[in-house]
Write an enzyme that holds these catalytic residues in place. Structure first.
Site, mmCIF file in Angstrom:
data_model
loop_
_atom_site.group_PDB
_atom_site.id
_atom_site.type_symbol
_atom_site.label_atom_id
_atom_site.label_comp_id
_atom_site.label_asym_id
_atom_site.label_seq_id
_atom_site.Cartn_x
_atom_site.Cartn_y
_atom_site.Cartn_z
ATOM 1 N N GLY A 1 -5.914 -2.271 8.411
ATOM 2 C CA GLY A 1 -5.464 -3.248 9.403
ATOM 3 C C GLY A 1 -5.582 -2.726 10.824
ATOM 4 O O GLY A 1 -5.497 -3.484 11.794
ATOM 5 N N HIS A 13 -16.205 -7.708 8.303
ATOM 6 C CA HIS A 13 -16.477 -6.702 7.267
ATOM 7 C C HIS A 13 -17.790 -5.960 7.479
ATOM 8 O O HIS A 13 -17.877 -4.758 7.204
ATOM 9 C CB HIS A 13 -16.475 -7.355 5.884
ATOM 10 N N ILE A 18 0.839 -1.203 0.000
ATOM 11 C CA ILE A 18 0.000 0.000 0.000
ATOM 12 C C ILE A 18 0.876 1.256 0.000
ATOM 13 O O ILE A 18 0.646 2.191 -0.769
ATOM 14 C CB ILE A 18 -0.958 -0.006 1.226
ATOM 15 N N HIS A 37 -10.320 -9.814 -4.902
ATOM 16 C CA HIS A 37 -11.392 -10.451 -4.127
ATOM 17 C C HIS A 37 -12.640 -10.442 -4.996
ATOM 18 O O HIS A 37 -12.791 -9.583 -5.876
ATOM 19 C CB HIS A 37 -11.735 -9.642 -2.875
ATOM 20 N N CYS A 53 -9.538 -2.934 1.974
ATOM 21 C CA CYS A 53 -9.898 -3.059 0.550
ATOM 22 C C CYS A 53 -11.295 -3.630 0.372
ATOM 23 O O CYS A 53 -12.089 -3.129 -0.430
ATOM 24 C CB CYS A 53 -8.869 -3.941 -0.159
HETATM 25 P P1 NAD Z 1 3.133 -4.894 3.472
HETATM 26 O O1 NAD Z 1 3.646 -5.985 4.331
HETATM 27 O O2 NAD Z 1 3.082 -5.094 2.003
HETATM 28 O O3 NAD Z 1 3.964 -3.553 3.742
HETATM 29 C C1 NAD Z 1 4.248 -3.107 5.032
HETATM 30 C C2 NAD Z 1 5.576 -2.345 4.981
HETATM 31 O O4 NAD Z 1 5.830 -1.792 6.273
HETATM 32 C C3 NAD Z 1 6.771 -3.225 4.628
HETATM 33 O O5 NAD Z 1 7.555 -2.556 3.666
HETATM 34 C C4 NAD Z 1 7.554 -3.363 5.948
HETATM 35 O O6 NAD Z 1 8.936 -3.465 5.741
HETATM 36 C C5 NAD Z 1 7.203 -2.047 6.617
HETATM 37 N N1 NAD Z 1 7.295 -2.065 8.092
HETATM 38 C C6 NAD Z 1 7.177 -3.100 8.945
HETATM 39 N N2 NAD Z 1 7.287 -2.677 10.229
HETATM 40 C C7 NAD Z 1 7.521 -1.321 10.167
HETATM 41 C C8 NAD Z 1 7.727 -0.316 11.140
HETATM 42 N N3 NAD Z 1 7.742 -0.592 12.452
HETATM 43 N N4 NAD Z 1 7.929 0.956 10.720
HETATM 44 C C9 NAD Z 1 7.912 1.272 9.388
HETATM 45 N N5 NAD Z 1 7.725 0.342 8.424
HETATM 46 C C10 NAD Z 1 7.513 -0.942 8.814
HETATM 47 O O7 NAD Z 1 1.673 -4.535 4.046
HETATM 48 P P2 NAD Z 1 0.472 -3.898 3.244
HETATM 49 O O8 NAD Z 1 -0.260 -4.986 2.553
HETATM 50 O O9 NAD Z 1 0.944 -2.728 2.487
HETATM 51 O O10 NAD Z 1 -0.467 -3.459 4.454
HETATM 52 C C11 NAD Z 1 -0.303 -2.219 5.115
HETATM 53 C C12 NAD Z 1 -1.631 -1.812 5.714
HETATM 54 O O11 NAD Z 1 -2.582 -1.687 4.653
HETATM 55 C C13 NAD Z 1 -2.249 -2.814 6.693
HETATM 56 O O12 NAD Z 1 -2.998 -2.115 7.655
HETATM 57 C C14 NAD Z 1 -3.182 -3.628 5.806
HETATM 58 O O13 NAD Z 1 -4.224 -4.246 6.523
HETATM 59 C C15 NAD Z 1 -3.703 -2.541 4.881
HETATM 60 N N6 NAD Z 1 -4.229 -2.987 3.587
HETATM 61 C C16 NAD Z 1 -3.603 -3.958 2.866
HETATM 62 C C17 NAD Z 1 -4.148 -4.352 1.643
HETATM 63 C C18 NAD Z 1 -3.538 -5.444 0.822
HETATM 64 O O14 NAD Z 1 -4.279 -6.160 0.144
HETATM 65 N N7 NAD Z 1 -2.250 -5.622 0.807
HETATM 66 C C19 NAD Z 1 -5.295 -3.734 1.157
HETATM 67 C C20 NAD Z 1 -5.881 -2.700 1.897
HETATM 68 C C21 NAD Z 1 -5.342 -2.334 3.114
#
Ligand code: NAD
Length: 337
Positions: free
Chosen positions: A109, A192, A12, A218, A139
């Site tokens: 999240g 959800h 994201i 999805h 999402c």
């Molecule tokens: P991801 O694992 O792809 O990315 C997370 C990033 O954060 C990674 O680059 C990781 O290295 C970094 N990270 C880890 N700990 C950290 C810290 N303490 N400080 C700074 N950076 C740190 O995760 P994502 O899928 O991008 O999800 C991020 C958020 O978005 C979550 O809340 C998730 O629920 C939400 N989200 C995800 C999706 C999806 O389908 N991937 C869709 C909508 C929302």
């Protein structure tokens, strides 16, 4: 210019960073790196400033000299977008953003309670105006809110039942699954439904969910009891006219999530993303007896549908009052008609 930082540069975060950099009224100050990866190399190649995030950090051994740390980044920004893994955002709020008095956008999240305001631009833009902390819903919840809001405004919703058939993992992700099973969510309702109500406060909704071995989008099936009678053509027109919803057709050979993703790549979208919620025209149905039960199916690109929401949310939090104008400005950059 609104000065924005992105903390958490993964699925994201990297998309939000690119979207911020694209806006005429925003400046991307920089992104954080928590652990070194190809994502860090891409950020460097794009010329983004890289700040060392809290926790483990192996930037220097891998040849990246950070432009500062979290404290330095927060001193320079008006708003930070937190896209760290779930629950880390809440820790960051208490540890960094609140003490530094920096506005922060969180992702799905995190729990609604950490901000008290959850956001989908076309549904409740005004609720985020001038707020310090706002959460973009997940999402799946974004997908449900976009189409249900359109239905609710035109027909009024008595109640909804929706089932989410969820992708097992994101395409790059080798750690999650399933790879050979269908896994039901064994809680009723799934989270959800209550999450939708954080945005569409008065919609009665019950959701169920399951995960399948796919990484491509999805798929939701919805049954909606309407307060007013509907006819099929009007429902199709309603979805076509609603922003960030795309009506797709079997007739154009878009009959699966795989073909929709190929379509997005062929449209030349960045990373092949499809931020619109895709509703299948041939899968919209209305019960013939009373004309007040609507059924439809939609596909949600989990990696990208929330990205435009982050951009509109930043504007709202910075006091930009015209939600429709913000949506238009954001859509332009994404190529959303
Ligand atoms: P991801 O694992 O792809 O990315 C997370 C990033 O954060 C990674 O680059 C990781 O290295 C970094 N990270 C880890 N700990 C950290 C810290 N303490 N400080 C700074 N950076 C740190 O995760 P994502 O899928 O991008 O999800 C991020 C958020 O978005 C979550 O809340 C998730 O629920 C939400 N989200 C995800 C999706 C999806 O389908 N991937 C869709 C909508 C929302």
């Amino acid at each position: 210019m609104i000065k924005v930082g992105v903390n958490g540069y993964g699925t994201i975060g990297k998309r939000v960073a690119d979207a911020v950099a694209m806006q005429k009224d925003m400046k991307l100050i920089g992104v954080t790196a928590h652990s070194y990866s190809f994502n860090t190399e891409v950020a460097k190649e794009k010329g983004y400033k890289i700040f060392a995030a809290d926790g483990d950090n192996d930037l220097k051994p891998n040849g990246i000299t950070p432009d500062g740390d979290m404290g330095n980044l927060l001193e320079e920004v008006d708003v930070i977008v937190d896209a760290t893994p779930k629950k880390v955002g809440k820790e960051n709020l208490d540890k960094f953003y609140r003490p530094k008095k920096v506005k922060a956008v969180f992702q799905g999240g995190e729990k609604h309670e950490i901000t008290g305001t959850s956001f989908v631009a076309q549904c409740n833009y005004n609720e985020a105006i001038n707020k310090n902390y706002v959460r973009i819903v997940s999402c799946n919840t974004t997908g449900l809110c976009r189409t249900l809001d359109a239905v609710n405004k035109k027909y009024g919703i008595g109640s909804v039942h929706a089932t989410m058939i969820r992708r097992g993992a994101d395409p790059w992700d080798i750690y999650h699954g399933p790879i050979n099973a269908i896994v039901p969510v064994l809680e009723m309702p799934s989270h959800h439904g209550p999450d939708v109500q954080t945005v569409l406060h008065n919609v009665e909704i019950f959701t169920t969910a399951l995960s399948v071995p796919s990484t491509l989008m999805h798929l939701h099936t919805l049954t909606v009891d309407l307060k007013k009678k509907a006819n099929l053509n009007d429902v199709i027109e309603m979805f076509k006219k609603s922003t960030r919803i795309r009506v797709v057709r079997n007739a154009e050979h878009l009959r699966s999530t795989a073909e929709i993703m190929e379509f997005a790549r062929d449209l030349g979208r960045l990373r092949g993303d499809m931020p619109e919620i895709c509703v299948w025209q041939e899968a919209i149905g209305i019960t013939s007896n009373a004309h007040n039960k609507l059924l439809y199916m939609q596909a949600v690109h989990q990696e990208s549908d929330v990205i435009p929401e982050n951009i509109d949310c930043i504007r709202a939090m910075m006091g930009f009052k015209d939600g429709e104008k913000s949506i238009r400005m954001t859509n332009e950059g994404f190529g959303i008609k």
